[in-house]
Design an enzyme around this catalytic site. Structure first.
Site, PDB file in Angstrom:
ATOM      1  N   ASP A   1     -14.305   7.030   5.794  1.00 11.86           N
ATOM      2  CA  ASP A   1     -14.465   7.061   4.336  1.00 11.86           C
ATOM      3  C   ASP A   1     -15.788   6.440   3.895  1.00 11.86           C
ATOM      4  OD1 ASP A   1     -13.747   4.467   5.038  1.00 11.86           O
ATOM      5  OD2 ASP A   1     -11.791   4.559   4.079  1.00 11.86           O
TER       6      ASP A   1
ATOM      7  N   ASN B   1      -1.421  -2.329   1.174  1.00 12.63           N
ATOM      8  CA  ASN B   1      -0.494  -1.383   0.530  1.00 12.63           C
ATOM      9  C   ASN B   1      -0.139  -0.211   1.451  1.00 12.63           C
ATOM     10  OD1 ASN B   1      -2.787   0.162   0.575  1.00 12.63           O
ATOM     11  ND2 ASN B   1      -3.047   0.277  -1.647  1.00 12.63           N
TER      12      ASN B   1
ATOM     13  N   HIS C   1      -2.295   1.758   3.035  1.00 16.46           N
ATOM     14  CA  HIS C   1      -3.236   2.894   3.096  1.00 16.46           C
ATOM     15  C   HIS C   1      -3.903   2.988   4.472  1.00 16.46           C
ATOM     16  CE1 HIS C   1      -6.937   0.497   1.359  1.00 16.46           C
ATOM     17  NE2 HIS C   1      -6.840   0.325   2.648  1.00 16.46           N
TER      18      HIS C   1
HETATM   19  P1  PGA Z   1      -9.427  -4.778   6.421  1.00 13.50           P
HETATM   20  O1  PGA Z   1      -9.180  -3.383   5.708  1.00 13.50           O
HETATM   21  O2  PGA Z   1      -9.655  -4.496   7.852  1.00 13.50           O
HETATM   22  O3  PGA Z   1     -10.658  -5.323   5.726  1.00 13.50           O
HETATM   23  O4  PGA Z   1      -8.217  -5.611   6.171  1.00 13.50           O
HETATM   24  C1  PGA Z   1      -8.283  -2.474   6.259  1.00 13.50           C
HETATM   25  C2  PGA Z   1      -8.098  -1.317   5.318  1.00 13.50           C
HETATM   26  O5  PGA Z   1      -8.104  -1.515   4.090  1.00 13.50           O
HETATM   27  O6  PGA Z   1      -7.920  -0.184   5.807  1.00 13.50           O
END
Ligand code: PGA
Length: 260
Positions: free
Chosen positions: A67, A136, A138
């Protein structure tokens, strides 16, 4: 799903690095699906270390990132292209021309999404896809309620995600609330999916993803439908799981079968 529970975040990063190295040793021209965020950083550092030690080469590999923020170009310090160049690409022997991150500065974002899908298909699909997981649930920027069959597209980020990522932006800096993300359907076409999660803040999302129903409200739960998904967790991220003993038992059996 293969659930691997390890004692520390370092062990999670090492396990992830083993998977990448094994894939590249078997198939030097592998197509890698890469991720940003805090979780992959330790894995990338380990891959850089192994590259420097001569254990692995990325010279023939290709990569696609999950992304990118819409509205930031690749030179922006908070763009995911910038993150990948700084945290990994500039420190290994991958050909930068063979690395792709969705174009957050595209004049026509919808056309850019379609082109991204085509590029993944033309590369022969992704061999090994790295994922983190949001608090959440995702994966990529596929927020809760995303279609489980979605393709690369523009997504609106939840206020929770914007808040979680605020730490990377200066207080007065523009922080996008839109992103281009591979869809869940796109991710599910990867041959092997490797999700890493560390820390207690991920425990609830992991519980829903592993032991909850397959549901759009927890996008990572779709991995229950993938023929080869490996979830690598530290103890804190695994804290919400009911069946830890069973997962550890299966994993010991797996290792025994593999002769490990
Ligand atoms: P993080 O993000 O590794 O910074 O916790 C993971 C994500 O939001 O996919």
């Amino acid at each position: 799903m293969q659930i691997v529970i390890l004692d520390t975040p370092e062990a999670v990063a090492n396990y992830g690095a083993d998977q990448f190295v094994a894939r590249l040793q078997k198939k030097p021209q592998a197509v890698l699906g890469l991720a940003t965020g805090s979780t992959p950083i330790a894995l990338y550092r380990e891959l850089i270390r192994r590259y420097q030690a001569g254990d692995v080469s990325f010279a023939q590999a290709r990569s696609f990132n999950l992304d990118e923020y819409l509205g930031l170009d690749g030179d922006h310090p908070q763009s995911y292209r910038h993150f990948m160049n700084a945290e990994l690409f500039s420190q290994i022997d991958i050909d930068l021309a063979h690395t792709q991150v969705p174009d957050g500065a595209a004049d026509d974002p919808l056309a850019a999404c379609e082109a991204y899908e085509t590029a993944i298909k033309n590369a022969g699909l992704i061999d090994l896809q790295l994922l983190g997981i949001g608090r959440n649930g995702h994966i990529g920027f596929n927020e809760p309620s995303s279609s489980l069959a979605s393709r690369t597209r523009v997504k609106t980020l939840t206020p929770d995600t914007v808040e979680a990522n605020k730490r990377f932006f200066k207080p007065d800096e523009f922080q996008p609330n839109l992103a281009i993300t591979m869809g869940i359907g796109t991710i599910m076409e990867a041959r092997h999916i490797l999700l890493l999660a560390t820390g207690e803040s991920k425990a609830e999302a992991i519980r829903e993803a592993v032991e909850g129903p397959v549901a759009a409200r927890c996008p990572a739960s779709i991995l229950q439908m993938h023929p080869r998904a490996t979830l690598v967790l530290d103890r804190a991220a695994a804290r919400g799981l009911k069946d830890v003993d069973f997962y550890e038992y299966i994993e010991r059996e797996n290792q025994r079968l593999l002769g490990g």
